[in-house]
Design an enzyme around this catalytic site. Structure first.
Site, PDB file in Angstrom:
ATOM      1  CB  CYS A  79      -0.949   0.005   1.187  1.00  0.00           C
ATOM      2  SG  CYS A  79      -0.143   0.220   2.792  1.00  0.00           S
ATOM      3  CB  CYS A 124       1.238  -2.407   6.692  1.00  0.00           C
ATOM      4  SG  CYS A 124       0.762  -0.807   6.016  1.00  0.00           S
ATOM      5  CB  CYS A 148      13.464  -9.627  12.321  1.00  0.00           C
ATOM      6  SG  CYS A 148      14.274 -10.835  11.286  1.00  0.00           S
TER       7      CYS A 148
END
Length: 161
Positions: A79, A124, A148
């Site tokens: 996105c 996200c 990570c």
């Protein structure tokens, strides 16, 4: 009789279900960007879809972003939300791009128990795409965190463009 008891025991053992085998999707969260599974499949590469939408993990040392040293920002590959800044990137030696902090508000956190123990998952905050995990073994001189992150979940945008 012993064979029947052994068979019953074996069936019970192999039919037990623990958290590590749990493939049920996590509760649906409300994200600013939501798409159907087929829309995500059409937009993302197979590798991006596997990591971002199925919470997969890319092979270590397979991302070109491990060797990325330019100044810039790492964005969500799904996105385009900015997630990490290059000044927070460090070489953790693990084979995945690592950062000592995220861009606040753009990365959300959850709990992952898929491999039998609890880890802090990152995704996200805009689209819910799986990014990786955060651990408390990062540089002590900064935050002590090691984000990570799967390189395939990121797009790098240099500052000079």
């Amino acid at each position: 009789m012993k064979k029947i008891a052994l068979l019953v025991f074996a069936c019970a053992l192999f039919n037990c279900k623990g958290n590590a085998q749990d493939t049920k999707e996590k509760e649906k969260e409300n994200f600013e960007i939501t798409k159907t599974d087929s829309e995500w499949k059409a937009e993302l590469s197979d590798a991006e879809y596997y990591v971002l939408r199925q919470a997969g993990t890319e092979r270590p040392f397979s991302s070109a972003l491990n060797k990325e040293h330019r100044s810039g920002t790492y964005h969500c590959a799904a996105c385009d939300t900015p997630l990490f800044k290059s000044e927070n990137k460090f070489d953790s030696g693990t084979g995945w791009p690592s950062f000592d902090q995220e861009i606040k508000g753009n990365v959300a956190f959850g709990t992952d128990t898929k491999i039998g123990y609890t880890r802090d998952e990152e995704h996200c905050a805009t689209c819910g795409g799986h990014l990786g995990h955060v651990f408390n073994d990062g540089p002590k001189e900064t935050t002590g965190e090691r984000h990570c992150i799967n390189g395939v979940a990121l797009n790098f945008k240099p500052d000079n463009e």
